[in-house]
Design a protein around this motif. Sequence first.
Motif, PDB file in Angstrom:
ATOM      1  N   SER A  46      71.290  23.589  -2.962  1.00 39.59           N
ATOM      2  CA  SER A  46      70.359  24.560  -3.528  1.00 39.59           C
ATOM      3  C   SER A  46      68.988  24.329  -2.903  1.00 39.59           C
ATOM      4  O   SER A  46      68.685  23.234  -2.415  1.00 39.59           O
ATOM      5  N   LEU A  47      68.196  25.367  -2.937  1.00 36.87           N
ATOM      6  CA  LEU A  47      66.850  25.333  -2.371  1.00 36.87           C
ATOM      7  C   LEU A  47      65.852  25.390  -3.521  1.00 36.87           C
ATOM      8  O   LEU A  47      65.981  26.214  -4.425  1.00 36.87           O
ATOM      9  N   SER A  48      64.867  24.510  -3.519  1.00 34.94           N
ATOM     10  CA  SER A  48      63.842  24.489  -4.564  1.00 34.94           C
ATOM     11  C   SER A  48      62.474  24.758  -3.956  1.00 34.94           C
ATOM     12  O   SER A  48      62.131  24.190  -2.909  1.00 34.94           O
ATOM     13  N   ILE A  49      61.707  25.631  -4.612  1.00 35.39           N
ATOM     14  CA  ILE A  49      60.354  25.973  -4.196  1.00 35.39           C
ATOM     15  C   ILE A  49      59.379  25.567  -5.291  1.00 35.39           C
ATOM     16  O   ILE A  49      59.564  25.904  -6.469  1.00 35.39           O
ATOM     17  N   TYR A  50      58.345  24.818  -4.916  1.00 36.82           N
ATOM     18  CA  TYR A  50      57.258  24.468  -5.834  1.00 36.82           C
ATOM     19  C   TYR A  50      56.084  25.401  -5.506  1.00 36.82           C
ATOM     20  O   TYR A  50      55.420  25.225  -4.475  1.00 36.82           O
ATOM     21  N   PRO A  51      55.817  26.405  -6.335  1.00 45.03           N
ATOM     22  CA  PRO A  51      54.807  27.416  -5.985  1.00 45.03           C
ATOM     23  C   PRO A  51      53.384  26.879  -5.877  1.00 45.03           C
ATOM     24  O   PRO A  51      52.560  27.467  -5.173  1.00 45.03           O
ATOM     25  N   THR A  52      53.084  25.785  -6.546  1.00 45.06           N
ATOM     26  CA  THR A  52      51.745  25.186  -6.414  1.00 45.06           C
ATOM     27  C   THR A  52      51.825  23.748  -5.901  1.00 45.06           C
ATOM     28  O   THR A  52      50.882  22.976  -6.043  1.00 45.06           O
ATOM     29  N   GLY A  53      52.943  23.399  -5.326  1.00 43.33           N
ATOM     30  CA  GLY A  53      53.087  22.086  -4.709  1.00 43.33           C
ATOM     31  C   GLY A  53      53.751  21.063  -5.605  1.00 43.33           C
ATOM     32  O   GLY A  53      53.614  21.090  -6.825  1.00 43.33           O
ATOM     33  N   ASN A  54      54.485  20.176  -4.987  1.00 38.61           N
ATOM     34  CA  ASN A  54      55.113  19.065  -5.691  1.00 38.61           C
ATOM     35  C   ASN A  54      54.066  17.966  -5.878  1.00 38.61           C
ATOM     36  O   ASN A  54      53.782  17.191  -4.963  1.00 38.61           O
ATOM     37  N   LYS A  55      53.485  17.909  -7.063  1.00 41.29           N
ATOM     38  CA  LYS A  55      52.364  17.001  -7.305  1.00 41.29           C
ATOM     39  C   LYS A  55      52.786  15.538  -7.285  1.00 41.29           C
ATOM     40  O   LYS A  55      51.977  14.653  -7.003  1.00 41.29           O
ATOM     41  N   ARG A  56      54.052  15.282  -7.558  1.00 40.53           N
ATOM     42  CA  ARG A  56      54.531  13.889  -7.496  1.00 40.53           C
ATOM     43  C   ARG A  56      54.569  13.366  -6.065  1.00 40.53           C
ATOM     44  O   ARG A  56      54.615  12.156  -5.850  1.00 40.53           O
ATOM     45  N   ARG A  57      54.555  14.298  -5.099  1.00 43.53           N
ATOM     46  CA  ARG A  57      54.590  13.911  -3.691  1.00 43.53           C
ATOM     47  C   ARG A  57      53.336  14.365  -2.959  1.00 43.53           C
ATOM     48  O   ARG A  57      53.358  14.623  -1.756  1.00 43.53           O
ATOM     49  N   ALA A  58      52.241  14.456  -3.700  1.00 42.44           N
ATOM     50  CA  ALA A  58      50.935  14.808  -3.125  1.00 42.44           C
ATOM     51  C   ALA A  58      50.965  16.163  -2.434  1.00 42.44           C
ATOM     52  O   ALA A  58      50.360  16.345  -1.374  1.00 42.44           O
ATOM     53  N   GLY A  59      51.666  17.112  -3.045  1.00 42.96           N
ATOM     54  CA  GLY A  59      51.768  18.433  -2.446  1.00 42.96           C
ATOM     55  C   GLY A  59      50.801  19.454  -3.006  1.00 42.96           C
ATOM     56  O   GLY A  59      50.949  20.658  -2.757  1.00 42.96           O
ATOM     57  N   GLU A  60      49.792  19.004  -3.751  1.00 45.57           N
ATOM     58  CA  GLU A  60      48.828  19.940  -4.340  1.00 45.57           C
ATOM     59  C   GLU A  60      48.195  20.818  -3.263  1.00 45.57           C
ATOM     60  O   GLU A  60      47.918  20.371  -2.157  1.00 45.57           O
ATOM     61  N   GLY A  61      47.975  22.088  -3.639  1.00 41.48           N
ATOM     62  CA  GLY A  61      47.334  23.015  -2.709  1.00 41.48           C
ATOM     63  C   GLY A  61      48.282  23.579  -1.664  1.00 41.48           C
ATOM     64  O   GLY A  61      47.842  24.237  -0.720  1.00 41.48           O
TER      65      GLY A  61
END
Length: 320
Positions: A61-76
Motif C-alpha cells: 500500500s502507498l501512504s501519503i502524509y499531506p503535511t509531512g511525517n513529523k516523526r521523521r522530520a518531514g514537516e513542511g
Amino acid sequence: MSSSLMDMPPDNPVLSIRHMRGRKSPPSQYSFEVKSFSLLAKASIEKVTSEEFEAGDCKWSLSIYPTGNKRRAGEGHVSIYLALTDPSSLPLDWEVNAIVNFSLYNFHEDEYVTTQDASTRRFHVLKTEWGIAKFIDLHTFYDSSNGYLIEDTCVFGAEVFVVKTTNKGDCLSMIKEPATLSHSWKFNNYSLANLDKYESPPFLAGDYKWKIRVYPNGTLEGKGNSISMFLALDTSTLPPNAKLLMDYTVRAKDQIGGHHAEAKACCKFSHSSAAWGSRQLVALAKFKDPSSGFLVGDSCILEAEFRVLGLINPLTGIII
C-alpha cells in the motif's frame, strides 16, 4: 502493525523532487489519485493510505502524509511511503528485497516526475515500510504553476520491483575444543577378499554414525595398484541440508615397525559427499609384502581418527 521507517537523507539529490526525471508513461504498478487534497490537512489527517496492490507476489500500500511525517522530520513537506500490507502471509523469517521508485504527476507537462533510484530496499519483520519524509516541499507542491496540484487534485505513483534471488546463506557454527574421535577395524582373511568394497560395522562417534570403507584392490585411479580407504558418514544421522566441517586421518597400521600409511585432510561431510579418504593409501605391492607389517596373520588394522570442527546449516532467513 508496527514498523520501523528508514529514509534516505532529505538532501540526497537522487530522491529530490527538483532532480527527478519526467517521463510520459505512468507507473507500472500503482497510481493513487487524490481529489480535494487540501481537505486532508484541514481535517488534520496525519496520513492517507491507498488500497492494496500487488507487485512481485507481495501486497503493498502507498501512504501519503499531506503535511509531512513529523516523526521523521518531514514537516513542511509531503511524505510518501510504501508498506507491505500482509507480511503474515509470507514464510517465517521472511525477507523481501525490492527496488522502489515513487512518482508525482505534472499536469502542465503531462508527465510523471519519477525518482531514479536503483538501490535495493530490504523489507523484513522489523521493517515493513520504507519511504521519503521530504518528498516535495509544500510551497512547491501547492503552487499551481508547478503543475503538481491542479484544481486541488494530484496523482502519486509507485513502482516496486521485487528482486528475486537464489542466493542462499549458510551458517558455520564452530565447536570449541572439539574432541578427537577414533575407531579401529581389524580386517581378517584379507587374502580371501573377493568383493570390490567392504565396510566395517557401523560405530557411533560424537553424535553421528560412521563406517570405515575399504577397497582391497583399489578404486578409480587406485584400481589395481593401491588399497583405497575412506571414512563414511551414515547420513541418516545428519540433519537435512547440514554439513560437518571436519579434519580426519585414515591409516593402515604397520603392526611391526609402526610406520603406518596414512592420509589426512580437512573437508566437509554432507548428504552428497558422505565419504572421504584416499584412493591410493598404500601401494598393493607394499601392502602385501610381509615385511611391511600391514598384513600379519592375513589380517590388517584400519583406523580412522577425526574431529568434527563445526556444523554448517542454511541460514534461517528466507529471501523472496
